[in-house]
Scaffold this motif. Sequence first.
Motif, PDB file in Angstrom:
ATOM      1  N   THR A  54      -1.563   7.176   8.215  1.00 50.29           N
ATOM      2  CA  THR A  54      -2.636   6.307   8.672  1.00 50.29           C
ATOM      3  C   THR A  54      -2.744   5.092   7.765  1.00 50.29           C
ATOM      4  O   THR A  54      -3.007   5.229   6.573  1.00 50.29           O
ATOM      5  N   LEU A  55      -2.516   3.913   8.343  1.00 50.27           N
ATOM      6  CA  LEU A  55      -2.750   2.648   7.641  1.00 50.27           C
ATOM      7  C   LEU A  55      -4.221   2.296   7.817  1.00 50.27           C
ATOM      8  O   LEU A  55      -4.789   2.499   8.896  1.00 50.27           O
ATOM      9  N   GLN A  56      -4.857   1.763   6.764  1.00 50.39           N
ATOM     10  CA  GLN A  56      -6.276   1.416   6.824  1.00 50.39           C
ATOM     11  C   GLN A  56      -6.459  -0.059   6.472  1.00 50.39           C
ATOM     12  O   GLN A  56      -5.982  -0.516   5.441  1.00 50.39           O
ATOM     13  N   PHE A  57      -7.162  -0.775   7.355  1.00 51.72           N
ATOM     14  CA  PHE A  57      -7.469  -2.187   7.111  1.00 51.72           C
ATOM     15  C   PHE A  57      -8.981  -2.366   7.105  1.00 51.72           C
ATOM     16  O   PHE A  57      -9.692  -1.768   7.916  1.00 51.72           O
TER      17      PHE A  57
ATOM     18  N   ALA B 254       0.854  -1.185   0.000  1.00 55.06           N
ATOM     19  CA  ALA B 254       0.000   0.000   0.000  1.00 55.06           C
ATOM     20  C   ALA B 254       0.891   1.237   0.000  1.00 55.06           C
ATOM     21  O   ALA B 254       1.893   1.288   0.697  1.00 55.06           O
ATOM     22  N   ARG B 255       0.507   2.223  -0.782  1.00 56.91           N
ATOM     23  CA  ARG B 255       1.255   3.483  -0.859  1.00 56.91           C
ATOM     24  C   ARG B 255       0.463   4.575  -0.156  1.00 56.91           C
ATOM     25  O   ARG B 255      -0.752   4.566  -0.167  1.00 56.91           O
ATOM     26  N   ALA B 256       1.196   5.511   0.417  1.00 52.43           N
ATOM     27  CA  ALA B 256       0.545   6.614   1.126  1.00 52.43           C
ATOM     28  C   ALA B 256       0.692   7.901   0.332  1.00 52.43           C
ATOM     29  O   ALA B 256       1.764   8.207  -0.177  1.00 52.43           O
ATOM     30  N   ALA B 257      -0.395   8.618   0.229  1.00 52.24           N
ATOM     31  CA  ALA B 257      -0.396   9.962  -0.334  1.00 52.24           C
ATOM     32  C   ALA B 257      -1.205  10.830   0.610  1.00 52.24           C
ATOM     33  O   ALA B 257      -2.268  10.434   1.074  1.00 52.24           O
ATOM     34  N   ASP B 258      -0.686  12.006   0.903  1.00 56.11           N
ATOM     35  CA  ASP B 258      -1.356  12.942   1.819  1.00 56.11           C
ATOM     36  C   ASP B 258      -1.616  12.315   3.179  1.00 56.11           C
ATOM     37  O   ASP B 258      -2.648  12.552   3.804  1.00 56.11           O
ATOM     38  N   GLY B 259      -0.718  11.463   3.637  1.00 53.36           N
ATOM     39  CA  GLY B 259      -0.805  10.926   4.982  1.00 53.36           C
ATOM     40  C   GLY B 259      -1.699   9.720   5.160  1.00 53.36           C
ATOM     41  O   GLY B 259      -1.883   9.244   6.270  1.00 53.36           O
ATOM     42  N   ARG B 260      -2.287   9.198   4.074  1.00 52.75           N
ATOM     43  CA  ARG B 260      -3.190   8.053   4.203  1.00 52.75           C
ATOM     44  C   ARG B 260      -2.797   6.966   3.212  1.00 52.75           C
ATOM     45  O   ARG B 260      -2.648   7.220   2.026  1.00 52.75           O
ATOM     46  N   PHE B 261      -2.645   5.757   3.735  1.00 52.99           N
ATOM     47  CA  PHE B 261      -2.326   4.612   2.891  1.00 52.99           C
ATOM     48  C   PHE B 261      -3.575   4.102   2.197  1.00 52.99           C
ATOM     49  O   PHE B 261      -4.702   4.298   2.682  1.00 52.99           O
ATOM     50  N   GLU B 262      -3.383   3.401   1.089  1.00 50.84           N
ATOM     51  CA  GLU B 262      -4.481   2.706   0.426  1.00 50.84           C
ATOM     52  C   GLU B 262      -5.025   1.642   1.380  1.00 50.84           C
ATOM     53  O   GLU B 262      -4.299   1.138   2.225  1.00 50.84           O
TER      54      GLU B 262
END
Length: 164
Positions: free
Chosen positions: A142-145, A59-67
Amino acid sequence: MKFSWRSFGLTFLVGVCFADPIGSFAEIPPLPLPSPGVRPPLNYAIATIIFPGAQSATARAADGRFEMVGIRIHETAEIAVQFPSNPTTKALSVQALDGGLITGGTKGKGIGADAIHSFQFHAPGKPGLYRILVSSSAGPLTLQFWITDPGHPGNKRPIVNPNH
């Protein structure tokens, strides 16, 4: 005929409003067009998530949020976050915001020389969104699951690993 200040004022205002409005706007020069330039490269943080059975997702992060990444109920994932090369990225803390358990990522632990920090996430037993806040001196990420509800399989979210 008697002189009326009201009539004079009204006539004056009407004359000012309609006196050459196009000429007064034409005197304002147009804004210059933006010059084409080279955009600076975007620095993305990258998270590599390894699941049991050797399955993995990136997962890549852009603007502080991961995919968003899919995970199963009670599953444990090994997560390695690689930060962009930035010499100011020093201190780090990791915390689960919505539930689950973080191990291996202690508060105040520094980032290694290779700019990678690893920890484990133990998913909870309920479907839904679970976020992990990775705070560093370079800023928060922020990582999102997402855990899909087995009783409602149509309630899915776009995730980077749809086959998991």
